[in-house]
Design a protein around this motif. Structure first.
Motif, PDB file in Angstrom:
ATOM      1  N   ASN A  52       6.087   4.339   4.385  1.00 37.35           N
ATOM      2  CA  ASN A  52       6.257   4.887   3.028  1.00 37.35           C
ATOM      3  C   ASN A  52       5.789   3.900   1.964  1.00 37.35           C
ATOM      4  O   ASN A  52       5.168   4.292   0.960  1.00 37.35           O
ATOM      5  CB  ASN A  52       7.723   5.249   2.784  1.00 37.35           C
TER       6      ASN A  52
ATOM      7  N   ASP B  31       2.058   3.848   1.895  1.00 40.11           N
ATOM      8  CA  ASP B  31       1.551   5.033   1.190  1.00 40.11           C
ATOM      9  C   ASP B  31       1.607   4.831  -0.322  1.00 40.11           C
ATOM     10  O   ASP B  31       0.668   5.191  -1.044  1.00 40.11           O
ATOM     11  CB  ASP B  31       2.374   6.269   1.576  1.00 40.11           C
ATOM     12  N   THR B  32       2.708   4.253  -0.805  1.00 42.99           N
ATOM     13  CA  THR B  32       2.832   3.976  -2.235  1.00 42.99           C
ATOM     14  C   THR B  32       1.787   2.952  -2.675  1.00 42.99           C
ATOM     15  O   THR B  32       1.187   3.082  -3.754  1.00 42.99           O
ATOM     16  CB  THR B  32       4.245   3.459  -2.576  1.00 42.99           C
TER      17      THR B  32
ATOM     18  N   HIS C  26      -1.141   2.508  -1.394  1.00 41.65           N
ATOM     19  CA  HIS C  26      -2.430   3.223  -1.477  1.00 41.65           C
ATOM     20  C   HIS C  26      -2.509   4.023  -2.781  1.00 41.65           C
ATOM     21  O   HIS C  26      -3.576   4.095  -3.411  1.00 41.65           O
ATOM     22  CB  HIS C  26      -2.598   4.152  -0.278  1.00 41.65           C
ATOM     23  N   GLU C  27      -1.394   4.604  -3.186  1.00 45.52           N
ATOM     24  CA  GLU C  27      -1.338   5.342  -4.450  1.00 45.52           C
ATOM     25  C   GLU C  27      -1.618   4.396  -5.626  1.00 45.52           C
ATOM     26  O   GLU C  27      -2.389   4.717  -6.538  1.00 45.52           O
ATOM     27  CB  GLU C  27       0.047   5.986  -4.612  1.00 45.52           C
ATOM     28  N   ILE C  28      -1.010   3.216  -5.592  1.00 47.80           N
ATOM     29  CA  ILE C  28      -1.229   2.220  -6.645  1.00 47.80           C
ATOM     30  C   ILE C  28      -2.687   1.755  -6.641  1.00 47.80           C
ATOM     31  O   ILE C  28      -3.298   1.540  -7.694  1.00 47.80           O
ATOM     32  CB  ILE C  28      -0.278   1.014  -6.452  1.00 47.80           C
TER      33      ILE C  28
ATOM     34  N   GLN D 224      -5.258   3.362  -6.150  1.00 46.32           N
ATOM     35  CA  GLN D 224      -6.141   4.345  -6.778  1.00 46.32           C
ATOM     36  C   GLN D 224      -6.174   4.183  -8.292  1.00 46.32           C
ATOM     37  O   GLN D 224      -6.974   4.827  -8.984  1.00 46.32           O
ATOM     38  CB  GLN D 224      -5.704   5.771  -6.421  1.00 46.32           C
ATOM     39  N   THR D 225      -5.304   3.351  -8.841  1.00 43.19           N
ATOM     40  CA  THR D 225      -5.272   3.089 -10.273  1.00 43.19           C
ATOM     41  C   THR D 225      -6.074   1.816 -10.568  1.00 43.19           C
ATOM     42  O   THR D 225      -6.752   1.285  -9.695  1.00 43.19           O
ATOM     43  CB  THR D 225      -3.816   2.903 -10.759  1.00 43.19           C
TER      44      THR D 225
END
Length: 443
Positions: A178, A181-182, A184-186, A188-189
């Motif tokens: 988890n 995954d977070t 990877h989300e960061i 993208q910024t």
């Protein structure tokens, strides 16, 4: 819940963990249609996330409430965080407060507070800290250049001076998958640096009361996340900073050579009274291992002065211990009595004047250590991440090993990684650095 475009402002007291949680709660409001505004602006709702590490933090909470009420007399003011969990009734008596939420309730405030309508009675929703047994992921974004990523919460250690287990509950963590995954989300910024945060991050891996994973495995997994240039470990206990972690950071793609390792005292007698889980000999071993593998690594230290029973001899032992260690800076805390902690009942109370004197001595030592560390970096090359931190026409940033740089403000440099050469310290103790044809300074 309909909010009719109402506005909400946030104020955070305390640690990086609090910042990550405030940012996450802010995004919850925005998803419900609320407009997020700066704290100094007039808002319909003010959320104040508190700390309770020292008495000073308690006083700051009262001051922030007064400030919010002066900006917007009719606003709804909600207090949450560690102070709210420890002393909800005390906070409810602060003039201007409308609601107080404890550790188990703070992430549910949008559902619990029924549209944030003011009433004559303060809503106090703070259950026993034992109810705070689920893990709520959090990370900050767009609030600062660096992102604070929460990986762990709570603490199973019971140091005799500390209220954090009383305020946040038992140690618990998210799963590695988890968190990755977070990350990877960061990635993208436009975030260039992530700081891992928690209460006791070295104790990462406890899920539903059982240890399932290890911090070193989280570190290895995050090192593989493309799109994040730097990852920084926040405070980690010396007994949990293993040689394996140190060795991995030394050859890592993304983890930077910067460690913040709480010591609290250089006296074994005091460490035992504090109920710390190591002695000074282990601390020396960790520092030596870091410097062996990463000679230019930055090492920060937490230390408490004036703990009950700390004699002049004990303090001088701590001072000499720190003076001889190759560390880079100190965070000095003057001991303050905290309700419901064992230290309050201990003999040998140190007079506050003496506590202040010892604190001043260590702060002077910290400045000397910092200067020496900077001098050791003269002639080196580094990469600076410039932040949106502008004062008197100057902007600031940090190298990978936490040397702070100041430069003439240039909006194009904000959130940019720039290679520099650290050249010399000037008369004011600032270090000049060169990058292309621009001259920057470090302080």
């Amino acid at each position: 819940m309909k909010n009719s475009g109402r506005s909400v402002a946030f104020y955070t007291l305390g640690c990086k963990l609090n910042f990550s949680e405030t940012s996450t709660i802010g995004r919850m409001f925005e998803k419900r249609g609320y407009q997020k505004v700066d704290f100094h602006e007039k808002a319909d709702i003010y959320i104040i996330n508190t700390c309770s590490v020292t008495d000073n933090a308690d006083k700051k909470c009262r001051k922030v409430v007064r400030e919010a009420r002066s900006i917007s007399p009719d606003a709804y003011i909600c207090i949450l965080g560690c102070y709210a969990q420890l002393k909800p009734k005390e906070i409810a008596e602060i003039p201007g407060v409308d609601a107080v939420l404890g550790a188990a309730e703070k992430f549910r405030l949008l559902d619990l507070l029924d549209g944030f309508k003011r009433s004559e009675t303060v809503q106090v929703l703070a259950s026993d800290v034992g109810e705070a047994n689920t893990y709520q992921h959090a990370f900050s974004i767009h609030d600062r250049t660096r992102t604070f990523l929460k990986v762990q919460d709570g603490c199973n250690y019971h140091c005799t001076f500390c209220t954090i287990p009383l305020a946040r509950g038992k140690s618990r963590s998210d799963k590695i998958d988890n968190i990755v995954d977070t990350a990877h989300e960061i990635a993208q910024t436009d975030v260039k640096e992530v700081v891992l945060t928690g209460v006791n991050i070295g104790d990462f891996g406890i899920v539903n009361g059982k240890r399932e994973e290890r911090f070193i495995d989280l570190v290895k997994a995050l090192d593989e996340v493309a799109g994040i240039d730097r990852i920084r470990i926040s405070s980690i206990e010396p007994n949990l900073l293993s040689n394996e972690i140190i060795a991995f950071v030394a050859q890592s793609q993304r983890f930077v050579p910067h460690f913040h390792i709480p010591l609290q005292s250089g006296s074994n007698k005091t460490l035992r009274l504090m109920r710390r889980r190591y002695l000074r000999e282990l601390y020396v071993d960790r520092v030596q291992k870091i410097k062996q593998l990463m000679p230019q690594a930055c090492i920060g230290v937490d230390v408490i002065v004036g703990f009950p029973g700390e004699s002049e001899e004990d303090f001088l032992e701590t001072y000499q211990f720190l003076n001889e260690l190759p560390i880079s800076y100190l965070h000095v805390f003057t001991y303050s009595e905290r309700a419901n902690t064992p230290a309050v009942e201990m003999d040998g109370v140190v007079p506050k004047k003496e506590r202040s004197k010892r604190s001043k001595m260590l702060r002077i030592l910290s400045e000397k250590k910092k200067r020496k560390f900077y001098e050791e970096n003269v002639g080196r090359s580094g990469v600076v991440l410039f932040e949106d931190d502008v004062q008197n026409g100057q902007m600031h940033g940090f190298t990978e090993n936490y040397v702070r740089v100041t430069a003439k403000y240039d909006p194009l440099l904000i959130n940019e990684l720039k290679p520099v050469k650290l050249t010399k310290l000037n008369e004011d103790g600032l270090m000049e650095v060169e990058e292309a044809e621009t001259v920057y300074e470090v302080h």
